[in-house]
Write an enzyme that holds these catalytic residues in place. Structure first.
Site, short mmCIF file in Angstrom:
data_model
loop_
_atom_site.label_atom_id
_atom_site.label_comp_id
_atom_site.label_asym_id
_atom_site.label_seq_id
_atom_site.Cartn_x
_atom_site.Cartn_y
_atom_site.Cartn_z
N ASP A 536 58.85 17.35 41.95
CA ASP A 536 57.52 16.91 42.36
C ASP A 536 57.31 15.48 41.86
OD1 ASP A 536 54.83 17.02 43.26
OD2 ASP A 536 54.18 17.53 41.23
N PHE A 786 40.71 0.76 55.98
CA PHE A 786 42.15 0.92 55.79
C PHE A 786 42.59 2.24 56.43
CE2 PHE A 786 45.77 2.78 53.69
CZ PHE A 786 46.64 1.72 53.55
N SER A 788 46.62 4.24 57.83
CA SER A 788 48.08 4.13 57.77
C SER A 788 48.65 3.28 58.88
CB SER A 788 48.71 5.54 57.83
OG SER A 788 48.27 6.23 58.99
N LYS A 791 47.32 -0.60 57.82
CA LYS A 791 47.93 -1.00 56.54
C LYS A 791 47.20 -2.18 55.91
CE LYS A 791 52.57 0.72 57.40
NZ LYS A 791 54.01 0.43 57.43
N ARG A 853 54.11 -1.53 42.85
CA ARG A 853 53.41 -1.37 44.12
C ARG A 853 52.65 -2.66 44.40
NH1 ARG A 853 51.01 4.69 43.59
NH2 ARG A 853 49.90 4.05 45.44
N THR A 933 56.85 15.54 47.70
CA THR A 933 55.50 15.19 47.25
C THR A 933 54.54 15.27 48.41
OG1 THR A 933 54.17 13.40 46.31
CG2 THR A 933 56.02 12.75 47.66
N LYS A 1083 57.93 22.71 50.58
CA LYS A 1083 58.79 22.43 49.43
C LYS A 1083 59.77 23.57 49.22
CE LYS A 1083 55.53 19.56 46.77
NZ LYS A 1083 54.86 19.39 45.46
N ASP A 1107 53.65 23.52 43.07
CA ASP A 1107 55.10 23.52 42.87
C ASP A 1107 55.65 24.91 42.60
OD1 ASP A 1107 55.10 20.66 42.97
OD2 ASP A 1107 54.41 20.63 40.90
#
Length: 1528
Positions: A536, A786, A788, A791, A853, A933, A1083, A1107
């Site tokens: 994770d 904002f 995706s 951006k 970042r 994730t 997952k 998880d």
């Protein structure tokens, strides 16, 4: 070609081996039908059957969640079935049953079955102890408390199933179980605890309850509006007042444990508390908006908060009194429970009578997932929430995404079964041989009148029947070929190995006092064979803390001071007594902020406050301080427009102004500390706004559309400080006022505080406006959101004059933008700042290579007329009914052109200590690391860089969910294989041409390709303005490939077997895989895909409830006791405190345990073959009668005393090599990863060794004694036990010395273990042979006289021992001298030079392994080049040289060139998006926020209302501001 007929025996064995015990005891619950929840209403008649009971489909599961395996009823049968999966146990049971018949009895049947009972009992005790721990953890969760509506007329008629009786509740009295409430706050269970431990809202007054309730019991709470006279408490005191409970008739909230929460209950959750079930929101503390903010990282791993809103028709239910009214009853129609965490469809059905809703005639109100709070999430920044329970227990979404607790078996144990099976086959063949030969001999000798066959013609005593009896006796005689003591020895050894892990101080976390804990003791050897690790991200690799590290402004890089970055912001500072400077008071957090007025603005001094009781305050507030930046800012403040640095001064001011204004952060003031708190929806915005405040650009909040910004210039103009005050270079001022002269607290979350002033006192309002006059003011005109696709985020603001009337020229309109580098660079003004752009690109690459970042900042000055025209088009776009989003993006893009570059930021997503180093070493060990994730794509890639999963020379393959603008997922996978792995042969195996059209790794053709089954669109190379610098070698970089796949695409691939197989083959060719935007269930499916598809050993590690399914699906599950709770730990096999401990757990303890256990098991099989072999050879001279050669007690004690200790010592004390060598050379782990220590080859070799040694022992001693008429001094013939006892001595000494010969590490304990068995057999023989028949009968009384006085005894012992051990000794000596492996080389290296730590400097730079130790120093350059040429497709698993960097801090806070490069290439880490064909260079862009969240929607609504107001003639606020000031 004829089809091969499958082997029926192999198929039968595979079917038996695949038998799963939990399928018998864990019945997979089918989702129930669609349900209707009745809230304070009666259940309709059709819900009852003829007997008046609620029908089964309308009875709901209780809210009790159990992760344990056993109950009181199922413990015995399930545990026995699990243990009898071992073939050996079935065999021993059969042998024991056989000896209960008198004809086959050798000793007491009870003594025969006792060893099996001991083995079963000890294993059951161990399993029961492990499961009791799980039950205790479950109890802590299920007994957490929550406020449930009670009293008056409220009645919940929804039917619930009874709760399960658990192991602990059934065996341990309740009074003896420690109460969880005495140790931690209620409603903060270990499974889903909040981040704080200070607050305890359920034990003290809540935010919505009065502070004075001294006479109320702690389990009852009343709302504020309940009069004192209605707060009557009655007590039920049975047995004269012993025990009992309190009751209240007035509507109230009663503390109830989680497992007692029922469907249809109305509950009240306070800030920072977890939700016990899936709950529909009725109302929240935000009366105006009815919004709640939740932390969902326990579900999806995302760190930003999510906003959830109440159902509009239920917002009147704001108190217990309103909730209990019968007229306010309603029902909720729901879909059946499912595991999709992003979908829920519901309808709230209200009665026709007035119910407080907006429209009383509106009976049906829709609700969706945006109105629901899921179990596993935590309430943040919202005082309270009232809701109705929809789903409980196993029907909640988080539990539906988890699996049942599996019964795991180690790989070594699974490999043992076929070996035991072979031994059983060998035993059966030996028994059949004895039976056949014995029967043949009797048939031959009986007619001859053999006296021993007298009267052998009975129905139950004849040559044929006796052959069958001999077969059964042979099974008993040779039963030790499958040692029952092996299993109990393995359990004992694994227990010791678990203790070694527990007491290892290297993996003990001193900060929390937490050791590494083995929760499942039977998987220690699996840790030494791991091939894939699934991890994770949030809480496992990262700390969920963003730290502002560096920035590039005007082409100059500013690096934060590492001494200040991790420092804690002071809680409060004292102000000089008598100071009336309002600005100074504000700077020290003592006055009210502009947006919320909650504290006294007339106070002039403060004292150090007590720690806040709310967990919204972070314990650490990282502080950004750069001495160079402080100096430049101070110089910029005093520079004139004609000075040389005027341009850079403007860049500095503009850069931090953008950081302080371009966001959606809200502000509030802490009532207890008076500190300004930033309530940010995402940690990224939190870090950016805080960094601006650290350098003096403090965002002071918003009042409707007015933004207030305190800058160093505004403070200087206000006379607050002299030159340079507010700049961090002044250390004296830092000590006096708190570093930046302002106290700022940042609260993660999408703040629930209002952005409007709430003070009603005119004096307070006047003081507040006086404070605001000292700040720079900006009118917020537009927010370009904002998402995706864009951006980027932009705000359009109008800078207002100090007095609001300075004229149009000064009130200029600004566009402030932040976003991805490629998006911003494409929108820069052509021909402007080219040098700055190139320099910033270089800095961005350096930031990305450091794992930071990045965001790029720009601005633009907009003319009034231009803005008015654009605003008109933007308004028209916002009111379109169709294509609104596309049109808004199009119009927004028109304004976001010709911007001017300011610089870039670099934020570190703070990792757990040692994570990059641990992942790098795990990769060197040949382990493939996959990250799963819930975060978005950019965040996942950024974490991949910072954790060393993606190197600076890696190639990133991105596969995203197919839509109308991208290729299907199948085509993306095939395209990636064709382009990057054309020679892999994967596609040929499926009948697909290896090269379709011209999709090659060096070029992308514009021609379309067709393969008959799929038609793929063209793979276009999209020019974005920066992709041309990638070059033609994209995909050929030496760093290998990393696959990044989104959850949508992953779900598409997993649903289809062809796609799944293709994806798995592509992933195998990559160095690492990152799965982003995945659900908990996905997952687990990814783990199973690798585990079942490749048969590889998998390990999953995580720290949250999301998880659990992944941890349970893997061969080994590791839980981290982190901030997300302990549910991952409760479901795991191993519990650690930090990810970095995984390295030592695997490389040292795992490798040691695997090598030890494998060596021990092989030696166990060997030593029993030696014993059984001697008995077998004896049958040749005993007419194959299955008689014992030894005296029977020697055979009984063979595995108990004579030969047990050496193999136990191997399992506990042996070391293939020292731990520091395994840590320094992770490459050595390949011996475990490849399973070299255990397998059928080694089993056969040890079995042959045992057969050879048994033959030497038997025949040499037998012919020595039988070759002469007598060996006695008196001339009599020898007794059988004379020479067979000599065989016992020789066999014991040979077996023990052979075990010692196979031991790599001889310590005092090993010497003791090897010698103790030999000593015991000597002492036992000497004593046992002296026991006279007067005590009890023994067949060897007086044997000492003949045994120890015989020369043959003393001659045969050394001769047989030397001849038996010679082959193995010679083989080991030859291998060590002429064909050493890496383990041998390292053991020798450490032996001859134990203090030399440079042995690994040039090791494993290529396929020659440790031969690098023999290379001269002059080869260093070639070795470095070899390292730089490594890829994921070579056999070498090294991913970085062994030489450590100069210092961790230096490599972390500064940019250093790669040792093999003169400068860092801007082409590092290329990225190919297979969905679009776009290629780009990764420069670390990442920004996390909730797209379309409630906060941004609320701001956009306010802005739309103001735009509509101006269009209707209200005018501009800028023009009316002076009038408003005069009126005030």
């Amino acid at each position: 070609m004829a089809r091969t007929k499958p082997n029926r025996l192999a198929a039968l064995y595979a079917r038996i081996a695949a038998f799963n015990v939990e399928n018998l005891f864990v019945r997979k619950k089918e989702p129930g039908p669609p349900r209707t929840v009745f809230v304070n209403q009666d259940i309709p008649e059709e819900y009852y059957d003829k007997k008046g009971r609620v029908k089964k489909e309308h009875v709901y599961t209780p809210n009790q969640v159990i992760t344990s395996k056993y109950t009181i009823i199922t413990f015995l049968p399930r545990n026995l079935l699990e243990q009898f999966r071992r073939i050996a146990n079935i065999f021993f049971l059969g042998i024991a049953i056989l000896q209960f018949f008198n004809k086959f009895s050798t000793i007491s049947p009870g003594l025969v079955i006792l060893p099996l009972l001991v083995v079963l009992g000890i294993t059951a005790i161990k399993d029961g102890y492990e499961d009791i721990k799980r039950h205790q953890s479950d109890r802590r969760v299920n007994h957490s408390t929550v406020r449930v509506l009670d009293g008056a007329d409220f009645d919940n008629r929804n039917a619930m199933k009874p709760k399960s009786k658990t192991f602990v509740r059934g065996l341990v009295p309740k009074r003896l179980v420690p109460s969880s409430s005495s140790k931690k706050k209620p409603n903060t269970p270990d499974v889903e605890k909040a981040e704080t431990q200070e607050a305890n809202p359920s034990q003290g007054p809540s935010n919505n309850t009065p502070d004075h309730q001294p006479d109320l019991p702690p389990e009852i709470e009343f709302d504020d509006d309940v009069p004192e006279e209605e707060r009557q408490i009655t007590s039920s005191l049975p047995f004269g007042g012993l025990g009992g409970h309190a009751e209240a008739r007035a509507p109230h909230w009663k503390q109830s444990i989680w497992e007692d929460v029922r469907v249809g209950d109305i509950v009240k959750i306070m800030d920072n508390e977890s939700f016990p079930a899936d709950i529909l929101i009725c109302s929240t503390s935000e009366e105006e908006e009815n919004v709640a903010f939740v932390e969902t990282k326990n579900l999806d791993g995302e760190t930003n908060l999510k906003s959830r809103t109440a159902v509009q028709a239920l917002t009147h239910l704001r108190s217990a009194k309103e909730c209990v009214r019968k007229e306010n009853g309603f029902l909720v129609e729901l879909d059946r429970p499912d595991n999709n965490m992003f979908r829920l469809n519901a309808t709230v059905v209200m009665p026709n009578s007035g119910n407080g809703s907006d429209d009383g005639k509106k009976d049906h109100v829709p609700a969706d997932i945006g109105n629901v709070l899921l179990r596993g999430t935590v309430l943040r920044n919202t005082s309270w929430v009232i809701g109705v329970v929809l789903f409980t227990g196993e029907d909640t979404k988080i539990v539906l995404n988890s699996g049942g607790t599996p019964s795991k078996r180690s790989k070594v144990e699974r490999q043992m079964n076929p070996q035991v099976f072979l031994n059983l086959i060998l035993l059966a063949m030996m028994a059949v041989a004895c039976a056949i030969v014995d029967s043949v001999n009797e048939h031959r000798d009986y007619p001859r009148g053999a006296p021993w066959l007298y009267d052998d013609n009975q129905s139950d005593d004849n040559p044929s029947i006796n052959g069958l009896v001999t077969w059964a006796f042979a099974l008993i005689t040779f039963q030790n070929i499958v040692p029952i003591s092996l299993y109990i020895s393995i359990e004992a050894v694994r227990t010791c190995q678990a203790l070694f892990i527990y007491f290892d101080t290297e993996i003990y976390y001193e900060k929390t006092g937490q050791p590494t804990l083995a929760r499942s003791w039977n998987l220690s050897d699996d840790l030494g064979q791991i091939e894939y690790i699934f991890s994770d991200k949030t809480g496992t690799l990262t700390q969920n803390k963003m730290i502002y590290r560096q920035c590039s402004i005007g082409g100059k890089v500013y690096i934060g001071d590492p001494d200040e970055e991790d420092s804690e912001r002071p809680s409060s500072e004292e102000v000089q007594s008598g100071s009336n400077d309002a600005s100074s008071a504000v700077a020290n957090g003592n006055t009210e902020k502009p947006s919320v007025s909650t504290s006294d603005t007339t106070a002039t001094t403060t004292t150090t406050p007590s720690p806040p009781t709310s967990s919204t305050t972070k314990s650490k507030a990282p502080f950004f301080h750069s001495p160079e930046l402080s100096s430049d800012l101070e110089e910029a403040f005093h520079s004139s427009s004609s000075s040389p640095n005027a341009s850079h001064a403007r860049a500095l001011n503009g850069f931090f102004s953008v950081l302080a204004l371009c966001h959606t952060v809200l502000t509030s003031t802490n009532k207890e500390t008076g500190r300004v708190e930033y309530k940010a929806q995402s940690p990224d915005e939190e870090a950016l706004v805080r960094a601006a405040a650290d350098v003096g650009y403090v965002f002071r909040g918003r009042d409707r559309e007015i933004l207030y910004l305190e800058t160093p210039m505004s403070r200087e103009r206000a006379g607050e400080a002299g030159s340079g005050e507010g700049v961090e270079g002044n250390e004296k001022e830092k000590e006096k006022k708190g570093k930046d002269g302002v106290e700022v607290d940042v609260v993660p979350g999408d703040g629930n505080s209002s952005s409007r002033a709430t003070t009603t006192n005119p004096n307070d309002l006047r003081d507040q406006r006086d404070e605001r006059d000292k700040y720079e003011k900006y009118e917020l005109l537009n927010i370009l959101e904002f998402n995706s696709a864009r951006k980027r985020m932009s705000v359009v603001v109008r800078k207002l004059d100090d007095d609001g009337s300075g004229g149009e020229k000064r009130n200029k309109i600004l566009l402030l933008m932040k976003g991805a580098d490629n998006v911003v660079f494409e929108r820069l003004k052509p021909g402007a700042d080219e040098a700055l752009k190139e320099q910033t690109e270089m800095h961005l690459s350096e930031f990305a290579n450091s794992g930071l970042r990045t965001l790029t900042l720009a601005y633009k000055v907009i003319g009034e007329e231009e803005y008015e025209r654009w605003s008109e088009r933007y308004h028209e776009a916002t009111i379109l009914m169709e294509g609104r989003e596309e049109k808004i993006d199009e119009v927004s893009d028109e304004l976001e052109q010709d911007v001017r570059l300011l610089g870039a930021t670099a934020i570190e997503d703070s990792l757990q200590d040692g994570v990059p180093e641990a992942i790098a070493d795990l990769k060197r060990a040949g382990i493939k690391v996959w990250v799963a994730t819930g975060d978005k794509l950019e965040t996942a890639i950024a974490i991949g860089h910072s954790t060393n999963l993606i190197s600076r020379e890696s190639n990133i393959i991105v596969i995203r969910g197919g839509n109308e603008h991208s290729r299907p997922v199948y085509d993306q996978i095939v395209g990636a294989i064709e382009e990057f792995f054309p020679e892999s042969g994967i596609l040929d195996d499926r009948g697909v041409p290896a090269r379709r059209s011209s999709l090659h790794r060096r070029s992308i053709s514009s021609a379309a390709s067709h393969d008959g089954r799929h038609s793929r669109p063209r793979l276009h190379r999209v020019e974005t303005g920066i992709t041309s610098i990638v070059g033609s070698d994209n995909g050929d970089r030496p760093g290998g490939f990393v696959l990044v796949i989104e959850g949508t695409a992953l779900g598409n691939a997993l649903d289809d077997e062809t796609n799944k197989d293709l994806l798995l083959n592509l992933a195998m060719l990559c160095e690492g895989v990152i799965c982003c935007r995945v659900s908990p269930l996905q997952k687990a499916l990814v783990v199973k895909m690798v585990k079942n598809g490749l048969g590889a050993m998998t390990l999953a590690i995580g720290d949250g409830a999301n998880d659990v399914s992944m941890i349970q699906a893997a061969d080994v599950g590791v839980g981290i006791a982190g901030e997300e709770g302990l549910q991952a730990v409760n479901s795991s096999d191993y519990a650690i405190a930090q990810f970095r401990f995984l390295k030592r757990l695997i490389l040292v303890h795992g490798h040691w345990s695997y090598a030890r256990n494998a060596n021990m098991i092989l030696n166990f099989f060997y030593k029993n073959i030696v014993c059984i072999g001697v008995l077998w050879w004896f049958q040749i001279y005993d007419a194959w009668s299955s008689a014992y050669a030894f005296e029977y007690t020697y055979l009984i004690f063979w595995n108990a005393f004579w030969t047990l200790c050496p193999v136990i010592a191997i399992g506990i004390f042996d070391r293939i090599v020292d731990d520091h060598v395994l840590m320094d050379l992770p490459e050595l782990y390949r011996y475990g990863r490849e399973g070299r220590w255990f397998g059928m080859k080694w089993f056969v070799l040890y079995m042959l060794d045992g057969v050879y040694q048994s033959a030497i022992i038997f025949f040499l001693i037998a012919y020595s004694y039988m070759s002469t008429p007598t060996t006695r001094q008196d001339g009599y013939g020898q007794y059988i036990y004379e020479f067979t006892t000599t065989m016992v001595f020789a066999a014991v000494m040979t077996a023990n010395l052979f075990n010692g010969l196979n031991t790599s590490y001889w310590s005092g304990w090993v010497f003791f273990a090897v010698s103790i068995g030999v000593i015991l057999v000597w002492v036992y023989t000497a004593v046992y042979n002296t026991i006279s028949p007067g005590w009890f009968y023994t067949p060897v009384f007086g044997n000492n006289t003949f045994l120890f006085h015989s020369a043959y005894f003393w001659l045969c012992l050394p001769l047989t021992i030397v001849l038996a051990l010679a082959p193995r000794y010679i083989l080991k000596a030859w291998k060590f001298g002429f064909a050493p492996d890496d383990i041998d080389v390292m053991r020798w290296q450490v032996k001859i030079d134990p203090h030399n730590k440079n042995y690994a400097q040039y090791a494993f730079v290529n396929d020659d392994g440790l031969k690098g130790l023999r290379r001269p120093e002059s080869h260093g350059r070639e070795n470095s080049e070899a390292i730089s040429r490594r890829t994921s497709r070579t056999d070498s698993v090294v991913s970085m040289p062994m030489a450590a960097p100069a210092s961790a801090s230096a490599s972390r806070h500064s940019i250093r060139p790669h040792p093999n490069q003169s400068m860092i290439s801007v082409r590092s880490a290329s990225r190919t998006d297979m969905a679009t064909g776009m290629r780009s260079v990764h420069r670390g862009f990442d920004f996390s926020t909730e797209e379309g969240g409630h906060t941004i929607q609320r701001m956009q609504t306010d802005l739309s209302e103001r735009r509509a107001g101006r269009r209707l003639g209200f005018g501009s606020l800028r023009k009316k501001l002076p009038t408003l000031k005069k009126k005030s």
